[in-house]
Write a protein that holds these residues in place. Structure first.
Motif, mmCIF file in Angstrom:
data_model
loop_
_atom_site.group_PDB
_atom_site.id
_atom_site.type_symbol
_atom_site.label_atom_id
_atom_site.label_comp_id
_atom_site.label_asym_id
_atom_site.label_seq_id
_atom_site.Cartn_x
_atom_site.Cartn_y
_atom_site.Cartn_z
ATOM 1 N N VAL A 91 0.830 -1.621 -0.428
ATOM 2 C CA VAL A 91 0.071 0.173 0.400
ATOM 3 C C VAL A 91 0.918 0.732 -0.143
ATOM 4 O O VAL A 91 1.780 1.696 0.832
ATOM 5 N N TYR A 121 -10.182 2.035 -7.984
ATOM 6 C CA TYR A 121 -10.157 2.474 -5.924
ATOM 7 C C TYR A 121 -11.840 3.038 -6.590
ATOM 8 O O TYR A 121 -12.598 2.764 -6.255
ATOM 9 N N ASP A 122 -11.677 4.214 -7.372
ATOM 10 C CA ASP A 122 -13.535 4.673 -8.034
ATOM 11 C C ASP A 122 -13.575 3.648 -9.375
ATOM 12 O O ASP A 122 -12.574 4.026 -10.282
ATOM 13 N N GLU A 123 -14.820 3.395 -8.722
ATOM 14 C CA GLU A 123 -15.080 1.608 -9.925
ATOM 15 C C GLU A 123 -15.165 2.888 -10.957
ATOM 16 O O GLU A 123 -15.904 1.985 -11.971
ATOM 17 N N LEU A 136 -3.892 2.080 -3.220
ATOM 18 C CA LEU A 136 -4.325 2.718 -2.428
ATOM 19 C C LEU A 136 -5.038 1.737 -0.973
ATOM 20 O O LEU A 136 -4.643 1.668 0.169
ATOM 21 N N GLN A 137 -4.870 0.240 -1.701
ATOM 22 C CA GLN A 137 -5.778 -1.003 -1.104
ATOM 23 C C GLN A 137 -5.094 -2.010 -1.116
ATOM 24 O O GLN A 137 -5.145 -2.310 -2.598
ATOM 25 N N LYS A 139 -6.677 -6.081 -1.159
ATOM 26 C CA LYS A 139 -7.795 -7.398 -0.810
ATOM 27 C C LYS A 139 -7.953 -8.190 -0.891
ATOM 28 O O LYS A 139 -8.441 -8.069 -1.880
ATOM 29 N N TYR A 144 -5.903 -2.172 -5.053
ATOM 30 C CA TYR A 144 -7.596 -1.004 -5.745
ATOM 31 C C TYR A 144 -5.874 0.036 -6.031
ATOM 32 O O TYR A 144 -5.560 0.678 -5.160
ATOM 33 N N HIS A 146 -4.953 3.661 -7.847
ATOM 34 C CA HIS A 146 -5.667 4.745 -8.263
ATOM 35 C C HIS A 146 -4.282 5.751 -9.255
ATOM 36 O O HIS A 146 -3.351 5.157 -8.736
#
Length: 153
Positions: A91, A121-123, A136-137, A139, A144, A146
């Protein structure tokens, strides 16, 4: 009585050693502060100050250590560095998009020599291959990301 007065510093030294050893078992930094007070009492005894002054000096030093030094040490010990382990250490890293990423279909990124599946991250974003992204993440096995803005000359 002269012998006791002449060798009282040894009693203070013994007390400081006993408190220091006991501190190794308790690890709460209270006995260490009291041991410092005992060392101050020992110095006062070596100088030749009266017993009452030795006790007051040891007491004052112990209280000062407990009030001012111990809180700083405890705060430093409890707020150690944050360790990120496993995939969490990715991350914040930047990666290169190798396969188009959309909100509907995961793409691929390359980070640290490894290929990862990635979603925006923004779908609503669509990220083309060759772009640089920031993770950013994480999972599961999906990152995820950007896009990172670039400066055009």
């Amino acid at each position: 009585m002269d012998w006791i007065r002449d060798h009282l510093w040894e009693t203070w030294l013994g007390l400081s050693i006993v408190l220091g050893v006991a501190e190794m078992f308790s690890l709460d930094l209270i006995l260490a502060m009291l041991a410092v007070g005992a060392v101050v009492g020992m110095v006062a005894a070596i100088i030749g100050l009266p017993v009452v002054v030795q006790v007051l000096a040891a007491l004052a030093a112990s209280i000062a250590m407990l009030a001012f030094v111990r809180p700083a040490f405890v705060k430093g010990l409890r707020s150690g560095p944050e360790l990120s382990l496993g995939h969490g250490k990715l991350v914040g890293n930047r990666a290169l998009v190798t396969q188009e990423i959309t909100g509907l279909a995961p793409g691929r990124i390359k980070v640290g020599g490894e290929l990862w599946s990635a979603l925006p991250y923004d779908e609503h974003l669509k990220i083309a291959p060759g772009e640089t992204v920031e993770i950013l993440q994480i999972k599961g096995a999906t990152a995820y990301v950007h896009p990172v803005g670039t400066l055009e000359p």
